[in-house]
Motif scaffolding. Structure first.
Motif, PDB file in Angstrom:
ATOM      1  N   UNK A  89       0.825  -1.208   0.000  1.00  0.00           N
ATOM      2  CA  UNK A  89       0.000   0.000   0.000  1.00  0.00           C
ATOM      3  C   UNK A  89       0.856   1.254   0.000  1.00  0.00           C
ATOM      4  N   UNK A  90       1.909   1.270   0.822  1.00  0.00           N
ATOM      5  CA  UNK A  90       2.766   2.456   0.910  1.00  0.00           C
ATOM      6  C   UNK A  90       3.462   2.752  -0.416  1.00  0.00           C
ATOM      7  N   UNK A  91       3.874   1.698  -1.123  1.00  0.00           N
ATOM      8  CA  UNK A  91       4.500   1.907  -2.428  1.00  0.00           C
ATOM      9  C   UNK A  91       3.506   2.527  -3.411  1.00  0.00           C
ATOM     10  N   UNK A  92       2.274   2.040  -3.370  1.00  0.00           N
ATOM     11  CA  UNK A  92       1.262   2.578  -4.280  1.00  0.00           C
ATOM     12  C   UNK A  92       0.913   4.016  -3.916  1.00  0.00           C
ATOM     13  N   UNK A  93       0.760   4.290  -2.625  1.00  0.00           N
ATOM     14  CA  UNK A  93       0.443   5.650  -2.199  1.00  0.00           C
ATOM     15  C   UNK A  93       1.565   6.613  -2.570  1.00  0.00           C
ATOM     16  N   UNK A  94       2.802   6.162  -2.436  1.00  0.00           N
ATOM     17  CA  UNK A  94       3.934   7.022  -2.804  1.00  0.00           C
ATOM     18  C   UNK A  94       3.902   7.340  -4.293  1.00  0.00           C
ATOM     19  N   UNK A  95       3.676   6.315  -5.110  1.00  0.00           N
ATOM     20  CA  UNK A  95       3.647   6.536  -6.560  1.00  0.00           C
ATOM     21  C   UNK A  95       2.496   7.456  -6.952  1.00  0.00           C
ATOM     22  N   UNK A  96       1.338   7.256  -6.330  1.00  0.00           N
ATOM     23  CA  UNK A  96       0.188   8.096  -6.658  1.00  0.00           C
ATOM     24  C   UNK A  96       0.380   9.511  -6.134  1.00  0.00           C
ATOM     25  N   UNK A  97       1.068   9.652  -5.013  1.00  0.00           N
ATOM     26  CA  UNK A  97       1.376  10.992  -4.500  1.00  0.00           C
ATOM     27  C   UNK A  97       2.238  11.746  -5.509  1.00  0.00           C
ATOM     28  N   UNK A  98       3.270  11.081  -6.030  1.00  0.00           N
ATOM     29  CA  UNK A  98       4.137  11.714  -7.023  1.00  0.00           C
ATOM     30  C   UNK A  98       3.337  12.110  -8.265  1.00  0.00           C
ATOM     31  N   UNK A  99       2.405  11.244  -8.678  1.00  0.00           N
ATOM     32  CA  UNK A  99       1.574  11.564  -9.833  1.00  0.00           C
ATOM     33  C   UNK A  99       0.679  12.765  -9.585  1.00  0.00           C
ATOM     34  N   UNK A 100       0.114  12.850  -8.384  1.00  0.00           N
ATOM     35  CA  UNK A 100      -0.741  13.987  -8.037  1.00  0.00           C
ATOM     36  C   UNK A 100       0.049  15.290  -8.044  1.00  0.00           C
ATOM     37  N   UNK A 101       1.262  15.247  -7.533  1.00  0.00           N
ATOM     38  CA  UNK A 101       2.091  16.459  -7.506  1.00  0.00           C
ATOM     39  C   UNK A 101       2.461  16.884  -8.921  1.00  0.00           C
ATOM     40  N   UNK A 102       2.764  15.911  -9.771  1.00  0.00           N
ATOM     41  CA  UNK A 102       3.079  16.222 -11.163  1.00  0.00           C
ATOM     42  C   UNK A 102       1.890  16.880 -11.847  1.00  0.00           C
ATOM     43  N   UNK A 103       0.683  16.353 -11.603  1.00  0.00           N
ATOM     44  CA  UNK A 103      -0.519  16.949 -12.178  1.00  0.00           C
ATOM     45  C   UNK A 103      -0.743  18.363 -11.653  1.00  0.00           C
ATOM     46  N   UNK A 104      -0.379  18.599 -10.405  1.00  0.00           N
ATOM     47  CA  UNK A 104      -0.559  19.927  -9.820  1.00  0.00           C
ATOM     48  C   UNK A 104       0.337  20.954 -10.501  1.00  0.00           C
ATOM     49  N   UNK A 105       1.559  20.578 -10.829  1.00  0.00           N
ATOM     50  CA  UNK A 105       2.429  21.494 -11.576  1.00  0.00           C
ATOM     51  C   UNK A 105       1.803  21.856 -12.931  1.00  0.00           C
ATOM     52  N   UNK A 106       1.195  20.857 -13.578  1.00  0.00           N
ATOM     53  CA  UNK A 106       0.518  21.119 -14.853  1.00  0.00           C
ATOM     54  C   UNK A 106      -0.667  22.049 -14.642  1.00  0.00           C
ATOM     55  N   UNK A 107      -1.400  21.826 -13.557  1.00  0.00           N
ATOM     56  CA  UNK A 107      -2.573  22.652 -13.258  1.00  0.00           C
ATOM     57  C   UNK A 107      -2.165  24.101 -12.986  1.00  0.00           C
ATOM     58  N   UNK A 108      -1.050  24.290 -12.309  1.00  0.00           N
ATOM     59  CA  UNK A 108      -0.571  25.651 -12.033  1.00  0.00           C
ATOM     60  C   UNK A 108      -0.316  26.388 -13.348  1.00  0.00           C
ATOM     61  N   UNK A 109       0.322  25.703 -14.288  1.00  0.00           N
ATOM     62  CA  UNK A 109       0.589  26.327 -15.583  1.00  0.00           C
ATOM     63  C   UNK A 109      -0.679  26.668 -16.337  1.00  0.00           C
ATOM     64  N   UNK A 110      -1.696  25.813 -16.205  1.00  0.00           N
ATOM     65  CA  UNK A 110      -2.959  26.068 -16.898  1.00  0.00           C
ATOM     66  C   UNK A 110      -3.720  27.239 -16.272  1.00  0.00           C
ATOM     67  N   UNK A 111      -3.633  27.396 -14.963  1.00  0.00           N
ATOM     68  CA  UNK A 111      -4.337  28.487 -14.283  1.00  0.00           C
ATOM     69  C   UNK A 111      -3.691  29.844 -14.571  1.00  0.00           C
ATOM     70  N   UNK A 112      -2.397  29.839 -14.728  1.00  0.00           N
ATOM     71  CA  UNK A 112      -1.669  31.084 -14.964  1.00  0.00           C
ATOM     72  C   UNK A 112      -1.817  31.495 -16.430  1.00  0.00           C
ATOM     73  N   UNK A 113      -2.979  32.029 -16.766  1.00  0.00           N
ATOM     74  CA  UNK A 113      -3.303  32.336 -18.165  1.00  0.00           C
ATOM     75  C   UNK A 113      -2.388  33.397 -18.774  1.00  0.00           C
TER      76      UNK A 113
END
Length: 297
Positions: A89-113
């Motif tokens: 479970x911890x390995x999966x949560x870690x991998x998904x955490x990294x994915x969520x953070x990566x998506x957040x960087x993309x979201x920041x770029x999209x919000x900054x019009x």
């Protein structure tokens, strides 16, 4: 009078039998879904060809049992069973955490019009309004369960079936997510006014330096804080469920799971998904009938 009471009692008893027989049977256990089958394939498909053979399944199960049996005494104690699951479970949560953070960087770029390097309140609220309008499908200015799910644009291909993630963060992509995030009084609805007011308050809480803009770090740190709280909550809940599964697998109730009990549980699980009995499980097979869950983990 006694005869009448006896007759009335008999009538009520017979009537209740008819009423019970007339009620449709309620599904028991967990309803099988394409997502749960995709999760099964993700967990046991060693060569990643989209199919879990009986041999692959048996190999993964043996690996899990051996890994969990820390003292190599041929049985799993509660702490061994839970620890083995916690490691996965911890390995999966870690991998998904990294994915969520990566998506957040993309979201920041999209919000900054305007590409200023920060997110203004106007940009933040503009994004929020688009999300609200998308979910408010009946266009009454209120999000509730009365809103039908948004329709997919004509010609757009449906999303592929994905395995269930271990980590689920509430999002603004559905009615349920909107209610989870913004229905503060629990009345089952969110008005646009309340929604935008809550977003304004959230913006101000996140704007730590009070300059009226959100830097990438401010936006990311606020999200990571919520993310880590959700991870802790998910982990606690999942480990409690593992304890429940241990009790279910321990058929003779001797506070340990033997290799035979573990194997029998696995055999039931594989047979449930292998609906065409060809010793392999793929997404092309029909889903199992609804029945009490035989899940093993």
């Amino acid at each position: 009078m006694k005869t009448m009471n006896k007759a009335l009692s008999l009538f009520l008893a017979v009537s209740s039998c008819y009423l019970i027989a007339a009620e449709p049977a309620k599904p028991k256990g967990h309803q099988p879904t394409p997502e749960s089958k995709a999760s099964f394939i993700r967990d046991y498909d060693l060569n990643k060809d989209g199919t879990v053979t009986a041999e692959e399944f048996a190999q993964v199960r043996q690996q899990r049992f051996s890994s969990g049996d820390e003292n190599q005494d041929g049985v799993l104690q509660l702490d061994e069973y839970v620890n083995e699951y916690a490691n996965r479970l911890d390995k999966r949560l870690h991998a998904e955490r990294e994915g969520q953070i990566k998506q957040t960087h993309t979201r920041i770029g999209a919000l900054d019009k305007d590409k200023s390097g920060s997110i203004s309140l106007a940009e933040y609220q503009d994004s929020g309004e688009r999300a609200f309008n998308f979910i408010d499908t009946n266009k009454d200015g209120v999000i509730s369960k009365a809103d039908p799910a948004p329709k997919r644009p004509a010609g757009e291909k449906p999303e592929p079936v994905r395995a269930r993630p271990a980590l689920v963060m509430p999002t603004t992509h559905s009615v349920a997510g909107m209610l989870a995030m913004y229905d503060k009084d629990g009345d089952g609805k969110v008005t646009k006014e309340d929604y935008l007011a809550e977003r304004t308050a959230a913006f101000k809480r996140t704007d730590l330096d009070g300059n009226g803009d959100l830097s990438a770090d401010e936006y990311l740190n606020e999200f990571v804080d919520r993310l880590d709280r959700q991870i802790a909550k998910t982990r606690q809940s999942q480990l409690k469920q593992a304890e429940v599964r241990f009790a279910a697998l321990d058929k003779d109730k001797n506070q340990q799971i033997s290799a035979a009990e573990y194997q029998a549980s696995g055999d039931r699980m594989f047979a449930r998904w292998d609906t065409n009995a060809d010793k392999a499980v793929s997404m092309k097979e029909a889903l199992p009938a609804i029945e009490p869950s035989q899940r093993a983990d």
